[in-house]
Design a protein around this motif. Sequence first.
Motif, PDB file in Angstrom:
ATOM      1  N   HIS A  72       0.856  -1.189   0.000  1.00 59.54           N
ATOM      2  CA  HIS A  72       0.000   0.000   0.000  1.00 59.54           C
ATOM      3  C   HIS A  72       0.888   1.234   0.000  1.00 59.54           C
ATOM      4  O   HIS A  72       1.855   1.317   0.755  1.00 59.54           O
ATOM      5  CB  HIS A  72      -0.914   0.023   1.225  1.00 59.54           C
ATOM      6  CG  HIS A  72      -1.756   1.262   1.314  1.00 59.54           C
ATOM      7  ND1 HIS A  72      -2.808   1.514   0.458  1.00 59.54           N
ATOM      8  CD2 HIS A  72      -1.684   2.342   2.146  1.00 59.54           C
ATOM      9  CE1 HIS A  72      -3.354   2.676   0.768  1.00 59.54           C
ATOM     10  NE2 HIS A  72      -2.690   3.201   1.781  1.00 59.54           N
ATOM     11  N   GLU A  74       0.375   5.567  -0.164  1.00 57.11           N
ATOM     12  CA  GLU A  74      -0.541   6.705  -0.236  1.00 57.11           C
ATOM     13  C   GLU A  74       0.194   7.995   0.086  1.00 57.11           C
ATOM     14  O   GLU A  74       1.147   8.016   0.869  1.00 57.11           O
ATOM     15  CB  GLU A  74      -1.717   6.535   0.722  1.00 57.11           C
ATOM     16  CG  GLU A  74      -1.381   6.581   2.194  1.00 57.11           C
ATOM     17  CD  GLU A  74      -2.637   6.515   3.064  1.00 57.11           C
ATOM     18  OE1 GLU A  74      -2.895   7.498   3.778  1.00 57.11           O
ATOM     19  OE2 GLU A  74      -3.351   5.485   3.033  1.00 57.11           O
ATOM     20  N   ARG A 136      -0.701   8.635  10.856  1.00 57.23           N
ATOM     21  CA  ARG A 136      -1.659   8.294   9.799  1.00 57.23           C
ATOM     22  C   ARG A 136      -2.022   6.813   9.861  1.00 57.23           C
ATOM     23  O   ARG A 136      -3.196   6.444   9.750  1.00 57.23           O
ATOM     24  CB  ARG A 136      -1.051   8.634   8.431  1.00 57.23           C
ATOM     25  CG  ARG A 136      -1.848   8.138   7.219  1.00 57.23           C
ATOM     26  CD  ARG A 136      -3.114   8.935   6.979  1.00 57.23           C
ATOM     27  NE  ARG A 136      -2.809  10.304   6.620  1.00 57.23           N
ATOM     28  CZ  ARG A 136      -2.528  10.722   5.379  1.00 57.23           C
ATOM     29  NH1 ARG A 136      -2.513   9.860   4.373  1.00 57.23           N
ATOM     30  NH2 ARG A 136      -2.283  12.002   5.145  1.00 57.23           N
ATOM     31  N   LEU A 137      -1.022   5.958  10.033  1.00 58.86           N
ATOM     32  CA  LEU A 137      -1.295   4.525  10.101  1.00 58.86           C
ATOM     33  C   LEU A 137      -2.195   4.200  11.285  1.00 58.86           C
ATOM     34  O   LEU A 137      -3.185   3.464  11.143  1.00 58.86           O
ATOM     35  CB  LEU A 137       0.014   3.747  10.211  1.00 58.86           C
ATOM     36  CG  LEU A 137      -0.134   2.243  10.460  1.00 58.86           C
ATOM     37  CD1 LEU A 137      -0.890   1.566   9.328  1.00 58.86           C
ATOM     38  CD2 LEU A 137       1.238   1.598  10.663  1.00 58.86           C
ATOM     39  N   LYS A 140      -5.779   5.283  10.578  1.00 56.20           N
ATOM     40  CA  LYS A 140      -6.488   4.503   9.561  1.00 56.20           C
ATOM     41  C   LYS A 140      -6.807   3.081  10.013  1.00 56.20           C
ATOM     42  O   LYS A 140      -7.704   2.444   9.454  1.00 56.20           O
ATOM     43  CB  LYS A 140      -5.690   4.492   8.255  1.00 56.20           C
ATOM     44  CG  LYS A 140      -5.827   5.786   7.473  1.00 56.20           C
ATOM     45  CD  LYS A 140      -5.582   5.600   5.992  1.00 56.20           C
ATOM     46  CE  LYS A 140      -6.127   6.772   5.206  1.00 56.20           C
ATOM     47  NZ  LYS A 140      -5.945   6.613   3.750  1.00 56.20           N
ATOM     48  N   SER A 142      -8.288   2.492  12.597  1.00 49.85           N
ATOM     49  CA  SER A 142      -9.597   2.619  13.231  1.00 49.85           C
ATOM     50  C   SER A 142     -10.743   2.436  12.249  1.00 49.85           C
ATOM     51  O   SER A 142     -11.754   1.832  12.587  1.00 49.85           O
ATOM     52  CB  SER A 142      -9.736   3.996  13.896  1.00 49.85           C
ATOM     53  OG  SER A 142      -8.865   4.134  14.985  1.00 49.85           O
ATOM     54  N   TYR A 143     -10.605   2.974  11.056  1.00 50.82           N
ATOM     55  CA  TYR A 143     -11.773   3.053  10.179  1.00 50.82           C
ATOM     56  C   TYR A 143     -11.567   2.449   8.795  1.00 50.82           C
ATOM     57  O   TYR A 143     -12.445   2.570   7.929  1.00 50.82           O
ATOM     58  CB  TYR A 143     -12.228   4.510  10.047  1.00 50.82           C
ATOM     59  CG  TYR A 143     -11.222   5.451   9.410  1.00 50.82           C
ATOM     60  CD1 TYR A 143     -11.217   5.656   8.035  1.00 50.82           C
ATOM     61  CD2 TYR A 143     -10.294   6.142  10.178  1.00 50.82           C
ATOM     62  CE1 TYR A 143     -10.313   6.517   7.440  1.00 50.82           C
ATOM     63  CE2 TYR A 143      -9.388   7.007   9.596  1.00 50.82           C
ATOM     64  CZ  TYR A 143      -9.398   7.192   8.231  1.00 50.82           C
ATOM     65  OH  TYR A 143      -8.494   8.045   7.646  1.00 50.82           O
ATOM     66  N   THR A 144     -10.425   1.792   8.558  1.00 45.38           N
ATOM     67  CA  THR A 144     -10.200   1.120   7.280  1.00 45.38           C
ATOM     68  C   THR A 144      -9.640  -0.278   7.528  1.00 45.38           C
ATOM     69  O   THR A 144      -9.370  -0.674   8.654  1.00 45.38           O
ATOM     70  CB  THR A 144      -9.205   1.888   6.383  1.00 45.38           C
ATOM     71  OG1 THR A 144      -7.866   1.687   6.880  1.00 45.38           O
ATOM     72  CG2 THR A 144      -9.518   3.377   6.343  1.00 45.38           C
ATOM     73  N   ILE A 146      -6.647  -1.165   6.478  1.00 41.25           N
ATOM     74  CA  ILE A 146      -5.267  -0.933   6.044  1.00 41.25           C
ATOM     75  C   ILE A 146      -4.280  -1.972   6.577  1.00 41.25           C
ATOM     76  O   ILE A 146      -3.200  -2.159   6.004  1.00 41.25           O
ATOM     77  CB  ILE A 146      -4.808   0.487   6.436  1.00 41.25           C
ATOM     78  CG1 ILE A 146      -3.567   0.896   5.633  1.00 41.25           C
ATOM     79  CG2 ILE A 146      -4.582   0.592   7.946  1.00 41.25           C
ATOM     80  CD1 ILE A 146      -3.201   2.360   5.778  1.00 41.25           C
ATOM     81  N   LEU A 211      -7.292  -0.909  -0.113  1.00 41.65           N
ATOM     82  CA  LEU A 211      -7.823  -0.066   0.957  1.00 41.65           C
ATOM     83  C   LEU A 211      -9.321   0.162   0.800  1.00 41.65           C
ATOM     84  O   LEU A 211      -9.810   0.481  -0.279  1.00 41.65           O
ATOM     85  CB  LEU A 211      -7.097   1.281   0.971  1.00 41.65           C
ATOM     86  CG  LEU A 211      -7.412   2.170   2.181  1.00 41.65           C
ATOM     87  CD1 LEU A 211      -6.861   1.557   3.458  1.00 41.65           C
ATOM     88  CD2 LEU A 211      -6.830   3.560   1.974  1.00 41.65           C
ATOM     89  N   VAL A 213     -12.705   1.860   3.296  1.00 39.29           N
ATOM     90  CA  VAL A 213     -13.239   2.414   4.540  1.00 39.29           C
ATOM     91  C   VAL A 213     -14.287   1.446   5.064  1.00 39.29           C
ATOM     92  O   VAL A 213     -15.242   1.109   4.367  1.00 39.29           O
ATOM     93  CB  VAL A 213     -13.849   3.808   4.312  1.00 39.29           C
ATOM     94  CG1 VAL A 213     -14.539   4.309   5.586  1.00 39.29           C
ATOM     95  CG2 VAL A 213     -12.772   4.796   3.873  1.00 39.29           C
ATOM     96  N   GLU A 216     -16.512   4.756   8.915  1.00 41.29           N
ATOM     97  CA  GLU A 216     -15.918   6.089   8.850  1.00 41.29           C
ATOM     98  C   GLU A 216     -15.935   6.837  10.172  1.00 41.29           C
ATOM     99  O   GLU A 216     -15.205   7.817  10.349  1.00 41.29           O
ATOM    100  CB  GLU A 216     -16.622   6.930   7.784  1.00 41.29           C
ATOM    101  CG  GLU A 216     -18.109   7.121   8.011  1.00 41.29           C
ATOM    102  CD  GLU A 216     -18.751   7.902   6.876  1.00 41.29           C
ATOM    103  OE1 GLU A 216     -18.045   8.719   6.266  1.00 41.29           O
ATOM    104  OE2 GLU A 216     -19.939   7.672   6.604  1.00 41.29           O
TER     105      GLU A 216
END
Length: 269
Positions: A72, A74, A136-137, A140, A142-144, A146, A211, A213, A216
Amino acid sequence: MQSYYHSTRHEVLVTVLQHRYQQMHVLLWERGLAPEAGKWSLPGGTLGCQEDVETSARRQLAEKVDVQEIAHLEQLSVFSDPARMPTERVVATTFLGLVPTTADPALPPDTAWFPAAALPELSFDHKHIVAAALSRLAAKLSYTNIAFALAPTEFALSTLRDIYSAALERPVDATNLARVLGRRGVLVPTGRCVKSGGRPATVYRFAERELRVTDEFAVLRPPALKPRAGAERRRGGSGEEEHDSGAEEARGDRDMDLGPGEADRRLSD
């Protein structure tokens, strides 16, 4: 009168993260030339005149540190402080790159993995870039979905728990993690089991390896404070309620270590 027409160089930098030895690690290379020779830097380099920033990031990783298995990638942020480099004006477009635990690239002699919690002295503003990538990791997660980019193709829950614990920097309960991710449709049992200490452990895979979501509004956070058994309240001289010493458990000792039925609410409110 100050001039705003000095030339500006554009570079691309990548914070590459991998879960190794129960910790998140960052890929760095040692600078051999001035400025700041001997310090460690994030991999990257000058943006080519015929390439976009993502193409440049992938090229730099492949050519300079021989990392091609990026699960991944981004864009993270743009760092444009005029004083971030001592010799010239350089604007940096930064990326977060994730490598699965199964990848073992053959690194050049001047390149190495370092634990994110024990980094060497970094050049320029690279420590701020690493901090932004780690933040950021963690967000993310929490809601993706990833974590697919850090995990093997198939894994036991204990492996995924260790990845979450390292990235969130606090313990995670495997059972509640499985409940939450299962409810979101993130994990799929493979039908196989592996021996893991005691009884055989179910082997899982991610439903998707790109990736997505999943919730959200979710926030992974430690359980709320709970009074200890037998703790008594008393009223202090100020009229406010006080608690006996140790009447509340320290917040965050066990992230997601909640009773049955509570985990989903705690992790998605």
